[in-house]
Design a protein around this motif. Structure first.
Motif, PDB file in Angstrom:
ATOM      1  N   ALA A  34      86.546 -80.055  21.631  1.00 37.58           N
ATOM      2  CA  ALA A  34      86.108 -79.073  22.636  1.00 37.58           C
ATOM      3  C   ALA A  34      85.837 -79.759  23.965  1.00 37.58           C
ATOM      4  O   ALA A  34      86.189 -79.238  25.033  1.00 37.58           O
ATOM      5  N   TRP A  35      85.236 -80.928  23.911  1.00 40.48           N
ATOM      6  CA  TRP A  35      84.944 -81.708  25.119  1.00 40.48           C
ATOM      7  C   TRP A  35      86.250 -82.061  25.832  1.00 40.48           C
ATOM      8  O   TRP A  35      86.382 -81.894  27.035  1.00 40.48           O
ATOM      9  N   ILE A  36      87.226 -82.560  25.071  1.00 36.01           N
ATOM     10  CA  ILE A  36      88.523 -82.951  25.632  1.00 36.01           C
ATOM     11  C   ILE A  36      89.233 -81.733  26.212  1.00 36.01           C
ATOM     12  O   ILE A  36      89.800 -81.795  27.308  1.00 36.01           O
ATOM     13  N   LYS A  37      89.180 -80.591  25.531  1.00 31.18           N
ATOM     14  CA  LYS A  37      89.820 -79.373  26.036  1.00 31.18           C
ATOM     15  C   LYS A  37      89.189 -78.937  27.363  1.00 31.18           C
ATOM     16  O   LYS A  37      89.895 -78.575  28.301  1.00 31.18           O
ATOM     17  N   THR A  38      87.869 -78.991  27.451  1.00 25.52           N
ATOM     18  CA  THR A  38      87.188 -78.618  28.685  1.00 25.52           C
ATOM     19  C   THR A  38      87.601 -79.546  29.819  1.00 25.52           C
ATOM     20  O   THR A  38      87.867 -79.097  30.940  1.00 25.52           O
ATOM     21  N   CYS A  39      87.682 -80.828  29.532  1.00 22.76           N
ATOM     22  CA  CYS A  39      88.109 -81.804  30.532  1.00 22.76           C
ATOM     23  C   CYS A  39      89.527 -81.488  31.017  1.00 22.76           C
ATOM     24  O   CYS A  39      89.789 -81.458  32.223  1.00 22.76           O
ATOM     25  N   LYS A  55      95.465 -87.998  27.477  1.00 19.09           N
ATOM     26  CA  LYS A  55      95.095 -89.409  27.336  1.00 19.09           C
ATOM     27  C   LYS A  55      93.876 -89.725  28.189  1.00 19.09           C
ATOM     28  O   LYS A  55      92.960 -90.425  27.747  1.00 19.09           O
ATOM     29  N   TYR A  56      93.871 -89.231  29.419  1.00 15.30           N
ATOM     30  CA  TYR A  56      92.746 -89.480  30.321  1.00 15.30           C
ATOM     31  C   TYR A  56      91.454 -88.900  29.743  1.00 15.30           C
ATOM     32  O   TYR A  56      90.433 -89.585  29.671  1.00 15.30           O
ATOM     33  N   CYS A  57      91.504 -87.644  29.341  1.00 14.78           N
ATOM     34  CA  CYS A  57      90.296 -86.977  28.841  1.00 14.78           C
ATOM     35  C   CYS A  57      89.817 -87.579  27.527  1.00 14.78           C
ATOM     36  O   CYS A  57      88.609 -87.700  27.295  1.00 14.78           O
ATOM     37  N   VAL A  73      83.773 -82.297  35.172  1.00 15.67           N
ATOM     38  CA  VAL A  73      84.503 -83.559  35.080  1.00 15.67           C
ATOM     39  C   VAL A  73      84.322 -84.394  36.347  1.00 15.67           C
ATOM     40  O   VAL A  73      84.235 -85.618  36.285  1.00 15.67           O
ATOM     41  N   THR A  74      84.210 -83.773  37.498  1.00 15.69           N
ATOM     42  CA  THR A  74      84.016 -84.525  38.743  1.00 15.69           C
ATOM     43  C   THR A  74      82.676 -85.259  38.733  1.00 15.69           C
ATOM     44  O   THR A  74      82.594 -86.428  39.108  1.00 15.69           O
ATOM     45  N   ALA A  75      81.628 -84.587  38.276  1.00 16.69           N
ATOM     46  CA  ALA A  75      80.316 -85.230  38.178  1.00 16.69           C
ATOM     47  C   ALA A  75      80.370 -86.387  37.184  1.00 16.69           C
ATOM     48  O   ALA A  75      79.778 -87.449  37.412  1.00 16.69           O
ATOM     49  N   LEU A  76      81.087 -86.201  36.093  1.00 12.41           N
ATOM     50  CA  LEU A  76      81.237 -87.248  35.093  1.00 12.41           C
ATOM     51  C   LEU A  76      81.962 -88.454  35.688  1.00 12.41           C
ATOM     52  O   LEU A  76      81.566 -89.598  35.472  1.00 12.41           O
TER      53      LEU A  76
END
Length: 94
Positions: A34-39, A55-57, A73-76
């Protein structure tokens, strides 16, 4: 009878562990996916190839702490600037 020195034995064990590390990697959990999908969803506007985004996410997900919530993702990327660059390099972004 062949005698193996302790340093050779250690080197062989280390080599075995290094070669088998990918096989020992844990499969992503539902929360990881779910985290990767959101990214990926948040990075769609970058117009990167989907495989590079994945690959990036995936790389970024491996970098952050498990208990860190995903909001933006920008804040991350601002929180982990060296990892952000490393993950884009791993993904093949030029």
């Amino acid at each position: 009878m062949t005698v193996i020195s302790s340093s050779n034995f250690f080197a062989a064990g280390l080599m075995l562990l290094t070669c088998s590390a990918p096989a020992l990697a844990a499969k992503p959990t539902a929360a990881d996916r779910a985290w990767i999908k959101t990214c990926i969803d948040q990075r769609q506007s970058s117009h990167e190839v989907p495989a590079k985004l994945r690959k990036y996410c995936t790389c970024m997900q491996d970098v952050v702490e498990d208990n860190q919530p995903f909001e933006n993702v920008t804040a991350l990327e601002r929180t982990y600037p060296p990892a952000h660059e490393m993950c884009w390099d791993k993904a093949g972004r030029k």
